[in-house]
Design an enzyme around this catalytic site. Structure first.
Site, short mmCIF file in Angstrom:
data_model
loop_
_atom_site.label_atom_id
_atom_site.label_comp_id
_atom_site.label_asym_id
_atom_site.label_seq_id
_atom_site.Cartn_x
_atom_site.Cartn_y
_atom_site.Cartn_z
N GLY A 18 -4.20 7.65 -2.38
CA GLY A 18 -4.34 7.45 -3.83
C GLY A 18 -5.80 7.53 -4.24
O GLY A 18 -6.65 6.93 -3.61
N ARG A 79 -1.14 12.78 -0.14
CA ARG A 79 -0.57 11.98 0.94
C ARG A 79 0.01 13.00 1.92
O ARG A 79 0.62 13.98 1.51
CB ARG A 79 0.50 11.04 0.41
CG ARG A 79 -0.05 10.11 -0.68
CD ARG A 79 0.71 8.83 -0.78
NE ARG A 79 0.28 8.02 -1.92
CZ ARG A 79 -0.71 7.13 -1.88
NH1 ARG A 79 -1.39 6.94 -0.76
NH2 ARG A 79 -1.03 6.44 -2.95
N ASP A 110 -5.72 2.44 3.97
CA ASP A 110 -5.33 2.16 5.36
C ASP A 110 -4.51 3.30 5.98
O ASP A 110 -4.63 3.56 7.18
CB ASP A 110 -4.64 0.81 5.51
CG ASP A 110 -3.40 0.69 4.67
OD1 ASP A 110 -3.17 1.56 3.81
OD2 ASP A 110 -2.65 -0.29 4.86
N THR A 133 -9.90 2.68 -2.07
CA THR A 133 -8.56 2.39 -2.61
C THR A 133 -8.68 1.29 -3.65
O THR A 133 -9.47 0.35 -3.46
CB THR A 133 -7.57 1.93 -1.50
OG1 THR A 133 -6.42 1.36 -2.13
CG2 THR A 133 -8.15 0.90 -0.55
N ASP A 135 -6.57 -0.91 -4.19
CA ASP A 135 -5.79 -2.10 -3.81
C ASP A 135 -6.63 -3.23 -3.21
O ASP A 135 -6.21 -4.38 -3.26
CB ASP A 135 -4.70 -1.71 -2.80
CG ASP A 135 -3.74 -0.68 -3.36
OD1 ASP A 135 -3.55 -0.65 -4.59
OD2 ASP A 135 -3.16 0.10 -2.58
N ASP A 137 -6.89 -4.04 -0.16
CA ASP A 137 -5.90 -4.68 0.71
C ASP A 137 -6.27 -4.55 2.18
O ASP A 137 -5.42 -4.73 3.05
CB ASP A 137 -4.51 -4.08 0.46
CG ASP A 137 -4.48 -2.57 0.68
OD1 ASP A 137 -5.54 -1.95 0.84
OD2 ASP A 137 -3.37 -2.00 0.67
N ARG A 179 0.10 -2.50 -4.36
CA ARG A 179 1.02 -2.56 -3.20
C ARG A 179 1.41 -4.00 -2.90
O ARG A 179 1.75 -4.74 -3.80
CB ARG A 179 0.39 -1.91 -1.97
CG ARG A 179 0.29 -0.41 -2.05
CD ARG A 179 -0.05 0.16 -0.68
NE ARG A 179 -0.45 1.55 -0.81
CZ ARG A 179 0.41 2.56 -0.91
NH1 ARG A 179 1.70 2.34 -0.86
NH2 ARG A 179 -0.02 3.79 -1.04
#
Ligand code: F6P
Length: 328
Positions: A18, A79, A110, A133, A135, A137, A179
């Site tokens: 992304g 992706r 990741d 990213t 996120d 995360d 996510r």
């Protein structure tokens, strides 16, 4: 006269997964810093997919002109699940090696880092990862490129939505991406003054959310915003019903979705991008591979991609509890 036998140093850069605002600032810094260090620099279009399809081109100083402020990624992204297959990965790596490119910098999340690990373990290519990213995360690093911009976009949405829901005495459930990680939701809710934040890291009592929103109106609030993290969207219908029943007010739901990924990157994301790019090129120059860049306590560092992938993201419970108190 002695023959110049010195080998041309070459490095390629790609963005994967992304897109995140600040990726361009990172690509720009990678390209220009590497050129300054005497490298020939190549861009790979469309991430790992473009590496497979041989979308590789030479980049110059001017290739990254006027992109430091731009959202998205000038290198495009994708992706590429098929990259997990060793024969696909090997063919992709060969497309770089046949040009004499022995180094690759991957900017992504990741999933992209799993590609970094596979390339490092299974091929001759030296590869370095930079976390890009929205996120945030990834457990090994305090922040990722794009997170700050995404949070600012959510805060901007909260403020705009506040105008209309206050005018109509309504309630808004604002769903945000991230996510399985509640970082965007939590930080944006605190910064935007939302009344409630729901994240995957904490169990949710929907009756208590509804009662809390009602208490707010009983105390004189004229509107209410609940920030709902992507990892908890299965609660949307139940939340809408119960909050509506408890308050007798109209409850709207809106998902911000990809709006969060675009837009002008913040200063924080651009500076982070430049610093991480610089460390990545330095690692390339030292002949390193299988390492990724992070930031902890304001300091840039690097670690192995394996360690980075094994590190579970912590959750800021204290900030969550503070949000509960100051948003009542
Ligand atoms: O990882 C970034 C992210 O925007 C997540 O927040 C979201 O779950 C996902 O990507 C959406 O991916 P796609 O754009 O491929 O649908």
């Amino acid at each position: 006269m002695a023959k110049n036998t010195s080998k041309v140093k070459k490095v390629a850069v790609l963005t994967s997964g992304g897109d995140a605002s600040g990726m361009n600032a990172c690509v720009r810094a990678c390209v220009r810093y590497a050129l300054d260090q005497g490298y020939e620099v190549y861009g790979v279009k469309h991430g790992y997919k473009g590496m497979v399809n041989d979308e590789i081109f030479k980049m110059e100083y001017s290739s990254v002109s006027n992109c430091v402020h731009a959202g998205g990624t000038i290198l495009r992204s994708s992706r590429c699940p098929e990259f997990k297959e060793p024969e696909v990965m090997n063919a992709a790596v060969e497309n770089l090696l046949k040009r004499g490119i022995e180094n690759l910098i991957v900017i992504g999340g990741d999933g992209s880092f799993r590609g970094v690990e596979a390339i490092h373990e299974g091929t001759k290519l030296n590869v370095i990862g930079i976390p890009g990213t929205i996120d945030n995360d990834m457990g090994y690093t305090d922040s990722t490129i794009g997170f700050d911009t995404a949070c600012n976009t959510v805060v901007d949405a909260i403020l705009k939505l506040r105008d209309t829901i206050t005018s109509h005495d309504r309630i808004m459930i604002l769903e945000v991406m991230g996510r399985e990680c509640g970082n965007i939701a939590l930080n944006s809710a605190v910064a935007g003054g939302a009344e409630y934040v729901i994240v995957p890291e904490v169990d949710t009592d929907v009756d208590e959310v509804a009662a809390s929103i009602k208490r707010g109106f009983d105390k004189g609030k004229s509107s209410s915003i609940i920030v709902l993290a992507e990892g908890k969207t299965e609660l949307t219908d139940e939340l809408t019903q119960k909050i509506s029943d408890a308050t007798g007010r109209r409850v709207n739901h809106m998902a911000l979705k990809w709006m969060q990924r675009g837009g002008i990157p913040t200063v924080e994301d651009r500076v982070l991008a430049a610093k991480m790019a610089c460390r990545a090129v330095e690692l390339v120059e030292c002949g390193q591979s299988g390492r990724v860049i992070g930031i902890k306590g304001g300091e840039i560092f690097d670690t192995t991609v394996l360690e980075a992938l094994a590190c579970k993201k912590g959750f800021d419970q204290k900030l969550y509890e503070l949000a509960q108190i100051i948003s009542k």
